[in-house]
Structure formats: structure tokens, C-alpha cells
Motif scaffolding. Structure first.
Motif, PDB file in Angstrom:
ATOM      1  N   VAL A   7      -9.833 -14.904  34.830  1.00 56.27           N
ATOM      2  CA  VAL A   7     -11.104 -13.980  35.212  1.00 56.27           C
ATOM      3  C   VAL A   7     -12.127 -14.646  34.051  1.00 56.27           C
ATOM      4  CG1 VAL A   7     -12.038 -11.732  35.329  1.00 56.27           C
ATOM      5  CG2 VAL A   7      -9.360 -12.230  35.635  1.00 56.27           C
ATOM      6  N   HIS A   8     -13.206 -15.043  34.892  1.00 57.93           N
ATOM      7  CA  HIS A   8     -13.784 -15.715  33.895  1.00 57.93           C
ATOM      8  C   HIS A   8     -14.606 -14.713  33.053  1.00 57.93           C
ATOM      9  CE1 HIS A   8     -17.756 -17.965  32.697  1.00 57.93           C
ATOM     10  NE2 HIS A   8     -17.178 -18.824  33.354  1.00 57.93           N
ATOM     11  N   PRO A   9     -14.998 -14.783  31.878  1.00 58.14           N
ATOM     12  CA  PRO A   9     -15.083 -14.121  29.966  1.00 58.14           C
ATOM     13  C   PRO A   9     -17.076 -13.472  31.269  1.00 58.14           C
ATOM     14  CG  PRO A   9     -14.882 -16.167  29.398  1.00 58.14           C
ATOM     15  CD  PRO A   9     -14.790 -16.216  30.703  1.00 58.14           C
ATOM     16  N   ASN A  10     -17.561 -14.201  31.635  1.00 62.99           N
ATOM     17  CA  ASN A  10     -18.838 -13.380  32.568  1.00 62.99           C
ATOM     18  C   ASN A  10     -18.513 -12.111  33.154  1.00 62.99           C
ATOM     19  OD1 ASN A  10     -19.882 -14.927  30.600  1.00 62.99           O
ATOM     20  ND2 ASN A  10     -21.411 -16.757  32.836  1.00 62.99           N
ATOM     21  N   VAL A  11     -17.623 -12.405  34.052  1.00 66.54           N
ATOM     22  CA  VAL A  11     -17.090 -11.337  35.150  1.00 66.54           C
ATOM     23  C   VAL A  11     -16.466 -10.117  34.232  1.00 66.54           C
ATOM     24  CG1 VAL A  11     -15.654 -10.804  37.305  1.00 66.54           C
ATOM     25  CG2 VAL A  11     -16.344 -13.103  36.974  1.00 66.54           C
ATOM     26  N   LEU A  12     -15.924 -10.132  33.552  1.00 64.32           N
ATOM     27  CA  LEU A  12     -15.479  -9.238  32.279  1.00 64.32           C
ATOM     28  C   LEU A  12     -16.835  -8.621  32.123  1.00 64.32           C
ATOM     29  CD1 LEU A  12     -12.154 -11.235  30.933  1.00 64.32           C
ATOM     30  CD2 LEU A  12     -13.017  -9.266  32.980  1.00 64.32           C
ATOM     31  N   LYS A  13     -17.666  -9.349  31.445  1.00 67.87           N
ATOM     32  CA  LYS A  13     -18.164  -9.066  30.892  1.00 67.87           C
ATOM     33  C   LYS A  13     -19.529  -7.802  31.851  1.00 67.87           C
ATOM     34  CE  LYS A  13     -19.270 -12.920  27.770  1.00 67.87           C
ATOM     35  NZ  LYS A  13     -19.791 -13.131  27.042  1.00 67.87           N
ATOM     36  N   ASN A  14     -19.694  -8.398  32.588  1.00 66.99           N
ATOM     37  CA  ASN A  14     -20.798  -7.864  34.266  1.00 66.99           C
ATOM     38  C   ASN A  14     -20.151  -6.366  34.309  1.00 66.99           C
ATOM     39  OD1 ASN A  14     -22.691 -10.277  34.307  1.00 66.99           O
ATOM     40  ND2 ASN A  14     -20.975 -10.670  35.662  1.00 66.99           N
ATOM     41  N   CYS A  15     -18.788  -6.326  34.081  1.00 66.16           N
ATOM     42  CA  CYS A  15     -17.756  -5.718  34.716  1.00 66.16           C
ATOM     43  C   CYS A  15     -17.530  -4.402  32.988  1.00 66.16           C
ATOM     44  CB  CYS A  15     -16.926  -5.662  35.394  1.00 66.16           C
ATOM     45  SG  CYS A  15     -17.066  -6.106  36.638  1.00 66.16           S
ATOM     46  N   GLY A  16     -18.325  -4.542  32.403  1.00 63.13           N
ATOM     47  CA  GLY A  16     -17.890  -3.835  31.238  1.00 63.13           C
ATOM     48  C   GLY A  16     -16.504  -3.716  30.339  1.00 63.13           C
ATOM     49  N   ILE A  17     -16.226  -4.934  30.350  1.00 64.72           N
ATOM     50  CA  ILE A  17     -15.174  -5.564  29.799  1.00 64.72           C
ATOM     51  C   ILE A  17     -15.119  -5.955  28.170  1.00 64.72           C
ATOM     52  CG2 ILE A  17     -12.602  -6.513  30.113  1.00 64.72           C
ATOM     53  CD1 ILE A  17     -11.821  -4.752  32.483  1.00 64.72           C
ATOM     54  N   ASP A  18     -14.902  -6.166  27.541  1.00 66.84           N
ATOM     55  CA  ASP A  18     -15.300  -6.587  26.305  1.00 66.84           C
ATOM     56  C   ASP A  18     -13.970  -8.473  26.363  1.00 66.84           C
ATOM     57  OD1 ASP A  18     -15.115  -8.230  23.759  1.00 66.84           O
ATOM     58  OD2 ASP A  18     -14.539  -6.687  22.967  1.00 66.84           O
ATOM     59  N   PRO A  19     -14.476  -9.214  26.758  1.00 68.50           N
ATOM     60  CA  PRO A  19     -13.524 -10.494  27.183  1.00 68.50           C
ATOM     61  C   PRO A  19     -12.721 -10.848  25.530  1.00 68.50           C
ATOM     62  CG  PRO A  19     -15.693 -10.986  27.130  1.00 68.50           C
ATOM     63  CD  PRO A  19     -15.775  -9.558  26.715  1.00 68.50           C
ATOM     64  N   ASP A  20     -13.106 -10.878  24.603  1.00 69.99           N
ATOM     65  CA  ASP A  20     -12.829 -10.532  23.317  1.00 69.99           C
ATOM     66  C   ASP A  20     -11.031  -9.723  23.204  1.00 69.99           C
ATOM     67  OD1 ASP A  20     -14.195 -12.344  22.647  1.00 69.99           O
ATOM     68  OD2 ASP A  20     -15.856 -11.444  21.396  1.00 69.99           O
ATOM     69  N   GLU A  21     -11.447  -8.685  23.697  1.00 66.34           N
ATOM     70  CA  GLU A  21      -9.968  -8.015  23.758  1.00 66.34           C
ATOM     71  C   GLU A  21      -9.239  -8.255  24.895  1.00 66.34           C
ATOM     72  OE1 GLU A  21     -11.066  -3.972  23.228  1.00 66.34           O
ATOM     73  OE2 GLU A  21      -9.446  -3.021  23.042  1.00 66.34           O
ATOM     74  N   TYR A  22      -9.645  -7.991  26.623  1.00 69.16           N
ATOM     75  CA  TYR A  22      -8.857  -8.358  27.026  1.00 69.16           C
ATOM     76  C   TYR A  22      -9.191 -10.095  28.477  1.00 69.16           C
ATOM     77  CZ  TYR A  22      -8.454  -3.461  26.693  1.00 69.16           C
ATOM     78  OH  TYR A  22      -8.084  -1.982  26.202  1.00 69.16           O
ATOM     79  N   GLN A  23      -8.724 -10.367  28.993  1.00 72.33           N
ATOM     80  CA  GLN A  23      -8.462 -11.444  30.274  1.00 72.33           C
ATOM     81  C   GLN A  23      -7.845 -10.635  30.549  1.00 72.33           C
ATOM     82  OE1 GLN A  23      -5.807 -11.615  26.464  1.00 72.33           O
ATOM     83  NE2 GLN A  23      -8.434 -11.747  25.608  1.00 72.33           N
ATOM     84  N   GLY A  24      -7.369 -12.042  31.512  1.00 75.17           N
ATOM     85  CA  GLY A  24      -7.203 -11.225  32.915  1.00 75.17           C
ATOM     86  C   GLY A  24      -6.280 -12.842  34.073  1.00 75.17           C
ATOM     87  N   PHE A  25      -6.046 -12.406  34.881  1.00 70.10           N
ATOM     88  CA  PHE A  25      -5.861 -13.439  35.613  1.00 70.10           C
ATOM     89  C   PHE A  25      -6.650 -12.628  37.231  1.00 70.10           C
ATOM     90  CE2 PHE A  25      -1.131 -11.571  35.928  1.00 70.10           C
ATOM     91  CZ  PHE A  25      -0.849 -11.798  36.876  1.00 70.10           C
TER      92      PHE A  25
END
Ligand code: DAH
Length: 358
Positions: free
Chosen positions: A292-310
Motif C-alpha cells: 500500500v502506497h504511503p500516500n494512500v495510508l496518509k490519505n486515510c489517516g494512517i501513519d505510514p511510519d508506523e504501519y505498512q500493508g499490502f
């Protein structure tokens, strides 16, 4: 002829002439019943002198015995004839009726969706849903499609008429990926969902229909990496096609919402006009996936430094065609009951991993 002899002859004739058990019973009552003719004679013996009785008694008793015997014999005859007639007339059909043809059935797309849900449920995925009519934000912007970017056109989007007040144009969702956005915006990680559903694109040929089905997957947690993605998808695809393992390759690709992005292919051989997995030099494209692109995480209110995903997405109808040998996509949505009778599944055999998928 004596009276007794006449009476006996009449009774024997009546007995012989009785054509049914019921008619014979009438003769019996008239002769041997309480006030029957023979019973009358027997009663009359009480009033006779001993001499008369000695003379008449054996004759009357003999008459009674012969009449009774004749009735019994005729009765047996009539009963046998009646039974014969019933046996002739009545028939018991011991053959089993043919099984009725199944009316209706589960559409292969729905069958395959149920199979996928059953397999992912075992791996701990929950089912998430979203609306068919989406807004631009969930379908594109939050998924890192830049504004005015040609990627929006790439999806051959069906746009609805602009809202007269806001000018906003809703879309028929072009993929199930907006359900990722909705889930991440409404739930806290860890997240493990699949989102099956209808999707829409302006496209129609043997392998494309304007309405089709996708299933989306999303996993968000700490320390998630490509290894998790590969194992999850290889396990799923092997189980879906009921194989012990699949030989897969992950080919670099581009999706705006994942980085890196890949398409998963499985090794196959199509040379004999038949699709055989895990041999040959051919590769069959199965699905799209990526981190999952860090921008998508950010756009959804999730901190990409803390969480990742596929995430991954695949065409359900296409996989149904591959698994069950359906040659053309378009008749899948023609609502022709003959097609369904041929390709459909029993509603009483819901897929589950314990009893088998199909
Ligand atoms: N949304 C993509 C499509 O419709 C499919 C897809 C690819 C979904 C990669 C994903 C993904 O979540 O990671 O073509």
C-alpha cells in the motif's frame, strides 16, 4: 318333489347365481339368518313330535349343512375372483421417478465468490463492503490517482450527471479498491479484509463486460512486507485451484495505490488447447497486488511510519471462467436460464474448506 327338495334346489340355484360376495350374503341371510327359510325349519323342529323329529330332523339338518357348505364354497370362489380382478386392475409402479431437473442454480461468479470468502475467512480475513456508486475521492483521489491524471481515463469510467449544486460527478466504482479507503478511514489497524463486489467500466468484448466482479484484499499492520503478500496469495491461489502449490512469479507493474506494484502470474501450459497449471513455459496473469502506497495510508489517516500493508485485487468472473471452463464472459450476464442450468451450481452445496469447494 318334496318341499325340502324344492327349497334346497332354489337355494343352491340362488347361491350359484350370486355374482358378488354382497349378493351371496343376501342369500345367506335369507336362508340361514335369524328369520331365514332354513332357520325357520330348524326352529319348527321344536314343535314336532319325537317321531316326526326323528324322521325330519336329519333331512332338515342335512339341508342346512349342504346349504352352508355351498355358501362357503361360493364365497371362496367369489373372493378369489374379486382378488383376481383387483390384481388385474391395480398396479404398483416400483420404478423410481427420474430426478427432477434442477431449476435455477448458483451462478459461477457467486459460487467462486463464496469459495474465495471461505478460503480467506480461514486465513482470518473479514468481509467488507462499499457502495456501487462512489465519489471521486474514494474511487480515485484517496487511492493516489493525481487529479486530471490519465489513469482516471484508463479505467473507462462511467460518470454520473454532475450534481447541479456542487458540480460533483459521482462514478460507478471502477474497482473494489475504494472499499480499502472506506475501511482504513473507519477502522484502526490491524486490518485484514477482503471486499467482494460489483465493478463497472465502459468495455465490452469476449473478456470484458461493462459490469463485472472483483475481490479486493487489504492487510494493514506493523512490519508487513512483500513476503506476507507472496505467501498469502500463493496459498490462496493454490487452494482456490485445488493444487498442492503454484509456481508463481510477481512481475513489476504500476498501480497508483501501491508501491512497489506487481502482477501475479502462474506457470501454465496452454499448448494442448487446455489450461494446465505448473508446467510449460506460459504464464497466466491472475491478479494485481502491491504494498500500500504511503500516500494512500496518509490519505486515510494512517501513519505510514508506523504501519505498512499490502493489497491485491482480482477479477472474480475471470477466475470463475478459468476454474470452470467458461469460454465467453458476456453470456454470464445474459440471464439465460439454459446457460445457468449448464454452468450453475447447487444451492445446497455451499463451498467450505472442510467439505470441499465445489
Ligand atoms: N484496482 C485494480 C484494478 O481494478 C486491482 C488492484 C491491483 C487492486 C493492485 C489492488 C492492488 O488492491 O494492490 O485493476
Amino acid at each position: 318333489m318334496t318341499d325340502l327338495a324344492t327349497l334346497e334346489l332354489d337355494l343352491i340355484n340362488a347361491i350359484g347365481g350370486a355374482e358378488s360376495v354382497a349378493a351371496l350374503e343376501e342369500v345367506r341371510v335369507a336362508a340361514l339368518g335369524k328369520s331365514g327359510s332354513v332357520s325357520g325349519l330348524l326352529k319348527g323342529m321344536g314343535a314336532m313330535s319325537p317321531d316326526e323329529r326323528r324322521e325330519q330332523g336329519p333331512m332338515i339338518n342335512g339341508l342346512r349343512d349342504r346349504v352352508a357348505a355351498a355358501i362357503a364354497a361360493r364365497k371362496a370362489e367369489l373372493e378369489a375372483a374379486e382378488l383376481d380382478a383387483r390384481l388385474q386392475a391395480e398396479r404398483v409402479d416400483l420404478t423410481l421417478p427420474a430426478r427432477p431437473r434442477r431449476k435455477g442454480g448458483v451462478h459461477p461468479t457467486m459460487q467462486v465468490m463464496d469459495e474465495m470468502i471461505a478460503l480467506f475467512a480461514e486465513m482470518g480475513f473479514a468481509v467488507a463492503e462499499g457502495p456501487d456508486i462512489e465519489d471521486d475521492f474514494h474511487n480515485f483521489t484517496a487511492l493516489n490517482f493525481p487529479p486530471k491524471h490519465p489513469a482516471r481515463e484508463m479505467h473507462d469510467t462511467f460518470f454520473l450527471k454532475p450534481d447541479p449544486e456542487t458540480g460533483e460527478r459521482k462514478v460507478l466504482r471502477t474497482h473494489t479498491s475504494p472499499v480499502q479507503v472506506r475501511t482504513m478511514m473507519s477502522q484502526k489497524p490491524p486490518i485484514r479484509i477482503i471486499a467482494p463486489g460489483r465493478t463497472f467500466r465502459k468495455d465490452s468484448d469476449a473478456t470484458h463486460t461493462p459490469m463485472f466482479h472483483q475481490i479486493e484484499g487489504l492487510v494493514i499492520d506493523r512490519d508487513i512486507h512483500m513476503g506476507h503478500l507472496k505467501t498469502t496469495l500463493q496459498t490462496f491461489i493454490a487452494r482456490f485451484f485445488e493444487l498442492d502449490e503454484v509456481q508463481a512469479r510477481f512481475r513489476p507493474h504500476h498501480f497508483p495505490f501501491t508501491e512497489p506494484s506487481a502482477e501475479m502470474d502462474i506457470r501454465c501450459d496452454r499448448s494442448g488447447g487446455k489450461l494446465v497449471f505448473n508446467t510449460g513455459d506460459d504464464w497466466l496473469e491472475i491478479l494485481g497486488c502491491g504494498m500500500v502506497h504511503p500516500n494512500v495510508l496518509k490519505n486515510c489517516g494512517i501513519d505510514p511510519d508506523e504501519y505498512q500493508g499490502f493489497a491485491f485485487g482480482m477479477g472474480v468472473d475471470r477466475l470463475a471462467m478459468l476454474k470452470y471452463g467458461v469460454p465467453d464472459l458476456r453470456p454470464m450476464f445474459d440471464a439465460d436460464t439454459r446457460w445457468l442450468a449448464h454452468y450453475g451450481f447447487s444451492a445446497f452445496a455451499a463451498p467450505n474448506p472442510a467439505s470441499g469447494l465445489s
